[in-house]
Scaffold this motif. Structure first.
Motif, PDB file in Angstrom:
ATOM      1  N   THR A 140       0.803  -1.299  -0.011  1.00 26.48           N
ATOM      2  CA  THR A 140      -0.042  -0.023   0.147  1.00 26.48           C
ATOM      3  C   THR A 140       0.910   1.422  -0.162  1.00 26.48           C
ATOM      4  N   LYS A 151     -21.065  -5.896   4.679  1.00 26.82           N
ATOM      5  CA  LYS A 151     -22.036  -4.619   4.949  1.00 26.82           C
ATOM      6  C   LYS A 151     -22.580  -3.971   3.793  1.00 26.82           C
ATOM      7  N   PHE A 152     -22.244  -4.403   2.496  1.00 29.35           N
ATOM      8  CA  PHE A 152     -22.486  -3.509   1.402  1.00 29.35           C
ATOM      9  C   PHE A 152     -23.946  -3.463   1.250  1.00 29.35           C
ATOM     10  N   GLU A 165     -14.280  -1.972  -0.031  1.00 28.38           N
ATOM     11  CA  GLU A 165     -14.821  -1.863   1.090  1.00 28.38           C
ATOM     12  C   GLU A 165     -15.287  -0.309   1.256  1.00 28.38           C
ATOM     13  N   GLN A 166     -14.822   0.698   0.568  1.00 25.98           N
ATOM     14  CA  GLN A 166     -15.279   1.824   0.904  1.00 25.98           C
ATOM     15  C   GLN A 166     -16.576   2.502   0.027  1.00 25.98           C
ATOM     16  N   SER A 167     -16.720   1.680  -0.899  1.00 22.94           N
ATOM     17  CA  SER A 167     -17.873   1.902  -1.846  1.00 22.94           C
ATOM     18  C   SER A 167     -19.253   1.778  -1.182  1.00 22.94           C
ATOM     19  N   PRO A 168     -20.062   3.011  -1.668  1.00 23.12           N
ATOM     20  CA  PRO A 168     -21.502   2.837  -1.081  1.00 23.12           C
ATOM     21  C   PRO A 168     -22.323   1.803  -1.137  1.00 23.12           C
TER      22      PRO A 168
END
Length: 346
Positions: free
Chosen positions: A15, A139-140, A206-209
């Motif tokens: 990263t 959690k999506f 993971e950061q997608s709405p």
């Protein structure tokens, strides 16, 4: 001297900077499963690995080491040159972080080529993938694309992905289109590779709405999706694509290219021939043999795939949100879904 690093440290390095991960196992091991995006520079080829392994088991550890040293010594110049051509940081691994990666890292160090060595090797990575998937907290907000065979669901997902929407392409990860004909013309991945690619995609999103993926059955070719994903698929918002039969036939001919793989399609059809009414099955086979692929596909849809899809749709939970898009082709489906997603974001 080389530096040992854990998998967690390797992923952190990835990263922060450019680092090339190199699998020094044999070509067949690499082909079977590896770390995503790794290169293969094998210390031993498949035949050499088998020879050293046989000496290890049947003669002695010392005999195996001596033969291994003899093999490696002969190929050292080319081996080192291959590593030297790679720019930036490097990390090497083998099966368990043992002799092959240690030998590689040591030799490179002697030639002033620095390389990290992954502790635990591929075995440690595989354990991490299994543990992560077994405990994954999905959690999506999800939208699941449904539609009869030939509605171009994978094409639609690819279009949505290219336009920047968060997509999980399960068929692409499996290397299989999900039908009896799904592997033809593709390289089907095994469970280990599928799991690795799936986890990497999930973590990247993971950061997608929200997330979009196809309403696949739990088994896709050679692989099985995790239980958490199969369960979530049934409770997510369902986006149903309805398309005329002829449009679906055209889409299948474009996707599957039966003229290029005629014999493979005929062989695959014969695996399901007994499940279709005898006169219809005979007509499908005649059409395939005579290169009348459009006619064969239309009959397969009408008498095999559509009835199966109707049955599976009956199994859907009645309390989930279902949105139907009646379109004529994949381009229209893309426009309709994009409009729907735009409305959802307001």
């Amino acid at each position: 001297m080389f530096q040992d690093i854990s998998l967690e440290e390797l992923r952190l390095l990835q990263t922060r900077k450019q680092i090339t991960v190199i699998d020094v196992r044999s070509p067949s091991e690499y082909k079977d499963s590896t770390l995503p995006d790794s290169l293969n520079i094998p210390l031993f080829d498949d035949q050499e690995r088998a020879e050293v392994g046989t000496l290890y088991k049947q003669v002695s550890v010392q005999a195996a080491k001596e033969r291994g040293l003899e093999i490696v010594s002969a190929k050292l110049p080319a081996f080192i040159k291959a590593f030297g051509a790679i720019q930036g940081e490097k990390a090497v691994f083998c099966w368990r972080g043992g002799m092959r990666s240690r030998t590689t890292a040591t030799v490179l160090s002697l030639m002033d080529i620095h390389a990290y060595r992954l502790l635990g090797g591929y075995k440690a990575y595989r354990k991490w993938v299994i543990d992560e998937l077994e405990t994954y907290d999905f959690k999506f907000k999800s939208y699941v694309i449904h539609g009869n065979t030939g509605t171009g669901k994978t094409n639609l997902l690819n279009k949505l992905k290219k336009s920047g929407h968060p997509v999980l392409d399960l068929e692409g990860l499996a290397g299989h289109r999900g039908s009896i004909f799904g592997q033809i013309g593709l390289h089907a991945n095994n469970q280990r590779t599928f799991d690795s690619l799936l986890l990497e995609d999930l973590m990247a999103l993971e950061q997608s709405p929200y997330i979009l993926f196809e309403g696949e059955s739990k088994r896709i070719g050679k692989v099985v999706m995790p239980q958490f994903l199969a369960q979530h698929k049934d409770s997510a918002t369902q986006l149903w694509i309805e398309m005329p039969l002829q449009s679906r036939v055209n889409q299948i001919l474009e996707d599957y290219k039966p003229e290029q793989f005629k014999e493979e399609y005929i062989a695959a059809f014969r695996n399901i021939k007994s499940r279709i009414h005898i006169p219809v099955a005979a007509e499908i086979e005649r059409n395939l043999l005579a290169d009348r692929f459009a006619e064969a596909v239309a009959l397969l849809l009408e008498h095999y795939y559509d009835p199966k899809y109707v049955f599976s749709s009956i199994q859907q939970h009645e309390d989930v949100e279902k949105v139907v898009f009646k379109v004529n082709n994949v381009n229209e489906a893309e426009t309709a879904v994009l409009s729907f997603l735009a409305d959802q974001s307001e």
